[in-house]
Motif scaffolding. Sequence first.
Motif, PDB file in Angstrom:
ATOM      1  N   ALA A 137      -4.900  -0.992  -2.808  1.00  0.00           N
ATOM      2  CA  ALA A 137      -3.580  -1.627  -2.804  1.00  0.00           C
ATOM      3  C   ALA A 137      -2.818  -1.500  -4.012  1.00  0.00           C
ATOM      4  N   CYS A 141      -8.800  -5.917  -1.128  1.00  0.00           N
ATOM      5  CA  CYS A 141      -7.581  -4.882  -1.083  1.00  0.00           C
ATOM      6  C   CYS A 141      -7.559  -4.051  -2.277  1.00  0.00           C
ATOM      7  N   ALA A 191      -4.879   0.486   3.968  1.00  0.00           N
ATOM      8  CA  ALA A 191      -4.241  -0.732   4.488  1.00  0.00           C
ATOM      9  C   ALA A 191      -5.275  -1.127   5.659  1.00  0.00           C
ATOM     10  N   TYR A 251       0.942  -1.151  -0.040  1.00  0.00           N
ATOM     11  CA  TYR A 251       0.030   0.093  -0.162  1.00  0.00           C
ATOM     12  C   TYR A 251       0.814   1.392  -0.133  1.00  0.00           C
TER      13      TYR A 251
END
Length: 470
Positions: free
Chosen positions: A304, A299, A233, A227
């Motif tokens: 991400a 994510c 995150a 990240y």
Amino acid sequence: MLTSQIKEHLINITGAENFVDSQVERLVYSYDATPDYQSMPDAVVSPRSSEEVAKILALCNEYKIPVIPRGSGTNLCAGTCPVKGGIVILFNHMNQILEIDEENLTVTCQPGVITLDLIREVEKKGLFYPPDPSSMKISTIGGNLNENSGGLRGLKYGVTRDYVLGLEVTLPNGEIVRTGGKLAKDVAGYDLTRLFIGSEGTLGIITEATLKLIPIPKTKKTMLVHYQDLEDAARSVSKIIANKVIPATLEFLDQPTLKVVEDYSRIGLPTDVKCVLLIEQDGEGHSVEKDMIKIEEICKSENAYSIQIAQTENEAEALRTARRNALSALARMKPTTILEDATVPRSEIAKMVMAINEIANKHQINICTFGHAGDGNLHPTCPTDVRDKDEMQRVENAFDEIFDKAIELGGTITGEHGVGIVKAPYLEWKLGESGVNVMKSIKDALDPNHIMNPGKMFAKDTRKRVVVSR
Ligand SMILES: Cc1cc2nc3c(=O)[nH]c(=O)nc-3n(C[C@H](O)[C@H](O)[C@H](O)COP(=O)(O)OP(=O)(O)OC[C@H]3O[C@@H](n4cnc5c(N)ncnc54)[C@H](O)[C@@H]3O)c2cc1C
């Protein structure tokens, strides 16, 4: 100092080969893994059985001699520092796995068994003992029980406490009691087993434990998610769990920690990202696959930067080992490493990480943060130098503010490292005066002469809680 009469009694109990009191040998047991705490014991003994432990305790109780039970001394709260002198008790001879019961799914062992040895032995039978503190290569089961230690697998599988079915405990007066047993259900009386778990050697000595085992998961998958923003995150952590996916491991490492760990382990960790999440899932192949796809989607939806999936077990193990080595890697930076374990509800992780960074800047100290994101259990770690008195004062002030913030966010002063001496002045912040008084009553009832690990858990002076204007 022990009188020659007491020394003789102790030698009669343990044998001369299991008693030491030379300056050099006492020095070895004058400190543990906690920086800046040291105090000499009067002697060190290695009993060979519960009966010998009972005789030692009865003797120490009669003469009001402090007793400090010690596993491998890896605790991080000065829990085995003999602040009032006395006898250090080691369990190096009481280190046997007594039975693995495949019908009842239990393992019964002595306190001196090394955690990883126990894990490996049960795995040979297709069984699983999940509590895996990063120190498991050296920590003992006795130490784990008395600190209620957690590990990387804590989010899904719980901590040491969740695997204890029964104990044999030697009380300060030399009586031996048994709690619980190989039972899935047992509500007979107060839950004495739980009372002794996490009691940090202040109530008695655990001389045997019966632990719960579960079948070993069939498959495991590991990924590292990078990240560029801490909040992304942290949001991923909350969202994964809110989506009812409970990963086996959900660990966080910030950029300063990544840099140091990569320098130590050289496995190609990214050092140009703000933080990473190490995520693992285990179980049946198809459900692991399904969960990993879901986690990846979540994510990505939380920005991400990239996702790295371990292709082999060796690659996965390298990532786990790198995370487990975080403290050792950070400890290379400066002469002193102060590692804390402020813990918050997992929904507050982002706020806590940002507060830690602000507090570090304000006090002009360096804090690296890693930890069990899924449990909300963070390890803000400060590489420093105890000889620099000015910096140490700033470190202390910064950690006061960190604990205050953790409690303000609904958290606690320690998630897994225990109270010992280090956190004792803060205990009342978490439990309140009446909570501490209940603990004192229990202590007085079981250990009226206060011989068990004195100077721990209960502070002489409670630290004033700082109220920081933010
Ligand atoms: C590099 C490193 C990584 C770590 N990682 C983790 C982690 O991931 N998770 C975690 O929870 N902790 C971690 N710790 C902290 C520590 O390893 C744990 O608290 C561990 O359980 C301590 O085990 P030990 O055998 O060293 O016990 P010790 O440090 O020797 O003792 C711990 C406490 O238990 C008492 N005690 C020991 N044996 C007995 C007994 N038989 N009866 C009564 N009291 C007893 C002692 O008096 C003391 O209060 C880490 C520490 C280090 C140095």
